[in-house]
Design an enzyme around this catalytic site. Structure first.
Site, short mmCIF file in Angstrom:
data_model
loop_
_atom_site.label_atom_id
_atom_site.label_comp_id
_atom_site.label_asym_id
_atom_site.label_seq_id
_atom_site.Cartn_x
_atom_site.Cartn_y
_atom_site.Cartn_z
N LEU A 101 0.82 -1.21 0.00
CA LEU A 101 0.00 0.00 0.00
C LEU A 101 0.86 1.26 0.00
CD1 LEU A 101 -2.97 -0.82 2.38
CD2 LEU A 101 -2.95 -0.72 -0.10
N CYS A 102 1.87 1.27 -0.81
CA CYS A 102 2.65 2.50 -0.90
C CYS A 102 2.90 2.84 -2.36
CB CYS A 102 3.95 2.39 -0.11
SG CYS A 102 4.81 0.86 -0.32
#
Lengths: 288, 130
Positions: free
Chosen positions: A90-91
């Protein structure tokens, strides 16, 4: 055409998602600040180290008798790529961009007939590279339990790398990481650490050296490798949080747009059903 | 009273100290040396030992492990891989430090250097009295 109830549920779920991404963004912002401070605090050491190393390396040169970490072991066959990625997802494109660069480089080296070995730091990169390069894996450093990357972690990585170099299992070592430029820009960077390369300003050394230049160089080179890895880890940490922050910011905004769209759709279909019911009542009344 | 020099003690993770000092006693690889204002520019590697700094507020002592010191006429920068103020040192941290240095020496160094490191560490232990 989804029913009114479906739409309502959908809006509720997107709202929840937005709350989560918003929270993640704020957490990332706080962590980013800390990561930047850590990178800032580590800068004086790394800068002095590099300055002194450049002066020393320029003085000693890469000729006969130079330390192997500086001059290399005379071969260029086995390349060890140290790919540093994050432990969590999730980056945004953070991990993919490093992996992409590493893949390109690996393919290029293989095309030149070299042997490629890959060591991964952080599990996300390992997962992505596993598909095509699993047979090249020689090691993995797990930092998932580490809250704050310390110099000791970098030393651990450096020891593994140097053990591989000393054991003739690698001739050239390159690290891959994301250099932090700003919250929206992280630059995937490839940096060769063994044999060491220093921006050579051959400033004539004004210093007395105690013991000799060569001895100092031999003593400092391993530390310099660790320092470079440490700097890379810190830059990577800041980049990860920066990337996560902007990814989550995008996600939050996207969720907001989606809620607006769904709300309009919800209102329209509610209006449509009301109108339909009215028409039914009126036409029923007229028929009488 | 002698003039002062800018003293910096930096570890990889942060800057530990930065203040004017009148004299700095450095555990150099070739033996202890004391640097004051106007010292000839010198770079020396460190051995594990005690770094003593005399400043306006008395003498401060730090336990340092490997690294190097850069001495110029106006400033002294010590870049230590690990540095702990002596008053904060407990025997547990000292043990951790010793174990760490030994581990590093075991990998890279030949027997002579490893022996030297071991004796340095013994001397260090004695010096701080833990």
């Amino acid at each position: 055409m989804p029913s009114l109830k479906d739409l309502k549920n959908r809006i509720g779920s997107v709202k929840n998602t937005r709350k989560i991404t918003k929270a993640m963004q704020m957490v990332a912002a706080a962590k980013l600040r800390r990561a930047q401070e850590a990178a800032e605090a580590a800068r004086p050491f790394a800068e002095r180290m590099t300055a002194v190393m450049s002066a020393l390396a320029a003085g000693v040169g890469t000729g006969e008798g130079a330390p192997k970490l500086l001059a290399g072991n005379g071969r260029d066959q086995v390349h060890l790529l140290v790919v540093m990625t994050s432990e969590r997802g999730l980056c945004g494109g953070f991990n993919s961009s490093i992996v992409k660069l590493a893949r390109l480089r690996a393919a290029e080296l293989v095309a030149q007939g070299k042997t490629v070995k890959i060591m991964t730091v952080g599990k996300k990169g390992r997962e992505q590279l596993k598909r095509d390069w699993a047979q090249a894996f020689v090691g993995h450093v797990d930092l998932s339990d580490v809250k704050r990357v310390g110099y000791a972690n970098a030393q651990g990585v450096a020891r593994q790398v140097m053990a591989a170099f000393d054991g003739d299992e690698a001739d050239v070592v390159t690290i891959f990481y994301n250099r932090f430029q700003s919250v929206i820009a992280q630059i995937p960077t490839m940096q060769q650490i063994i044999p060491a390369k220093f921006e050579g300003n051959a400033a004539t050394s004004l210093y007395d050296y105690e013991p000799s230049e060569e001895a100092i160089l031999a003593d400092l080179l391993p530390r310099s490798v660790a320092t470079q890895i440490f700097t890379a880890l810190l830059e990577n940490g800041a980049s990860e949080q920066g990337a996560r922050m902007s990814a989550m910011d995008n996600a939050t905004r996207n969720a907001g747009d989606m809620i607006n769209k769904l709300t309009i759709q919800y209102n329209r279909s509610r209006q449509a059903s009301i109108t339909k019911e009215l028409i039914e009542i009126i036409s029923g009344a007229e028929a009488l | 009273m002698a003039g002062s020099v800018q003293f910096n003690l930096v570890s990889p993770e942060r800057r530990l100290a930065s203040f004017p000092a009148t004299e700095v006693q450095i555990p150099g690889a070739m033996g202890d040396m004391t640097a004051m204002e106007g010292h000839a520019p010198t770079i020396t590697t460190l051995r594990p030992g005690v770094l003593r700094v005399a400043g306006a507020e008395g003498t401060k002592a730090y336990v340092v492990t490997g690294g190097f010191a850069e001495i110029t006429a106006t400033g002294i920068s010590v870049l230590a891989e690990q540095a702990v103020p002596v008053e904060e040192l407990t025997s547990a941290t000292l043990d951790a430090l010793v174990a760490d240095v030994n581990a590093a020496a075991a990998i890279t160094a030949d027997k002579d250097t490893a022996d030297k490191t071991a004796s340095d560490l013994a001397a260090l232990r004695e010096a701080v009295g833990l």
